[in-house]
Scaffold this motif. Structure first.
Motif, PDB file in Angstrom:
ATOM      1  N   PRO A 134       1.077   7.511   3.679  1.00 41.27           N
ATOM      2  CA  PRO A 134      -0.153   7.306   4.462  1.00 41.27           C
ATOM      3  C   PRO A 134      -0.956   8.602   4.567  1.00 41.27           C
ATOM      4  O   PRO A 134      -0.385   9.679   4.692  1.00 41.27           O
ATOM      5  CB  PRO A 134       0.362   6.885   5.841  1.00 41.27           C
ATOM      6  N   LYS A 135      -2.277   8.473   4.465  1.00 34.63           N
ATOM      7  CA  LYS A 135      -3.160   9.624   4.597  1.00 34.63           C
ATOM      8  C   LYS A 135      -3.869   9.558   5.947  1.00 34.63           C
ATOM      9  O   LYS A 135      -3.868   8.527   6.608  1.00 34.63           O
ATOM     10  CB  LYS A 135      -4.193   9.618   3.470  1.00 34.63           C
ATOM     11  N   ARG A 136      -4.453  10.653   6.314  1.00 36.43           N
ATOM     12  CA  ARG A 136      -5.226  10.708   7.544  1.00 36.43           C
ATOM     13  C   ARG A 136      -6.312   9.632   7.500  1.00 36.43           C
ATOM     14  O   ARG A 136      -6.941   9.423   6.464  1.00 36.43           O
ATOM     15  CB  ARG A 136      -5.855  12.087   7.685  1.00 36.43           C
ATOM     16  N   SER A 137      -6.506   8.937   8.571  1.00 34.74           N
ATOM     17  CA  SER A 137      -7.460   7.847   8.776  1.00 34.74           C
ATOM     18  C   SER A 137      -6.983   6.495   8.225  1.00 34.74           C
ATOM     19  O   SER A 137      -7.702   5.519   8.355  1.00 34.74           O
ATOM     20  CB  SER A 137      -8.857   8.178   8.237  1.00 34.74           C
ATOM     21  N   ASP A 138      -5.802   6.423   7.622  1.00 41.34           N
ATOM     22  CA  ASP A 138      -5.248   5.130   7.214  1.00 41.34           C
ATOM     23  C   ASP A 138      -4.790   4.373   8.451  1.00 41.34           C
ATOM     24  O   ASP A 138      -4.266   4.956   9.390  1.00 41.34           O
ATOM     25  CB  ASP A 138      -4.052   5.304   6.275  1.00 41.34           C
TER      26      ASP A 138
ATOM     27  N   ALA B 241       0.818  -1.213   0.000  1.00 47.69           N
ATOM     28  CA  ALA B 241       0.000   0.000   0.000  1.00 47.69           C
ATOM     29  C   ALA B 241       0.853   1.265   0.000  1.00 47.69           C
ATOM     30  O   ALA B 241       0.498   2.250  -0.638  1.00 47.69           O
ATOM     31  CB  ALA B 241      -0.932   0.001   1.201  1.00 47.69           C
ATOM     32  N   PHE B 242       1.975   1.261   0.707  1.00 47.44           N
ATOM     33  CA  PHE B 242       2.792   2.468   0.827  1.00 47.44           C
ATOM     34  C   PHE B 242       4.188   2.325   0.220  1.00 47.44           C
ATOM     35  O   PHE B 242       4.757   3.300  -0.244  1.00 47.44           O
ATOM     36  CB  PHE B 242       2.921   2.891   2.288  1.00 47.44           C
TER      37      PHE B 242
ATOM     38  N   VAL C  47      -2.101   1.785   9.823  1.00 49.87           N
ATOM     39  CA  VAL C  47      -0.766   1.373   9.404  1.00 49.87           C
ATOM     40  C   VAL C  47      -0.207   0.359  10.392  1.00 49.87           C
ATOM     41  O   VAL C  47      -0.262   0.570  11.605  1.00 49.87           O
ATOM     42  CB  VAL C  47       0.174   2.597   9.331  1.00 49.87           C
TER      43      VAL C  47
END
Length: 87
Positions: A69-73, A51-52, A75
Motif C-alpha cells: 500500500p502507498k500513501r493515500s491508498d 490490489a496488494f 485499504v
C-alpha cells in the motif's frame, strides 16, 4: 428458451458472480466518518481484492504479494479479534 438452457444460464451466471465476489471485487459500506470528507458514512465502495496480495478464498493465506500500500491508498481489512467485520 427451453428449460435446460435456462438452467445452464442460471448456473453459469451464479458461478460467474461467485467467482467475481471471491477473487476480483467486493463491496463494503462505510461505517464511520473516519475518512470524511472523501468517504461519507453509508457510502458503498468496491474493493479490488488483488490490489496488494492474492489470497485463497475464505482464508487469510497469502499465495503471493502483488504490491505494498502507498500513501493515500484506501485499504479494507479485517481485525483478527473481530473476525468477519471489515474495516
Amino acid at each position: 428458451m427451453n428449460r435446460r438452457m435456462m438452467i445452464n444460464l442460471f448456473v453459469i451466471a451464479t458461478a460467474s458472480a461467485l467467482f467475481v465476489r471471491l477473487f476480483v471485487v467486493e463491496n463494503y459500506r462505510i461505517a464511520s466518518n473516519s475518512m470524511f470528507p472523501n468517504l461519507k458514512t453509508g457510502e458503498l465502495i468496491f474493493v479490488a481484492k488483488s490490489a496488494f496480495s492474492i489470497k485463497l478464498p475464505l482464508s487469510s493465506y497469502e499465495v503471493f504479494k502483488v504490491a505494498r500500500p502507498k500513501r493515500s491508498d484506501i485499504v479494507a481489512f479485517s481485525l483478527p479479534q473481530k473476525g468477519e467485520t471489515t474495516h
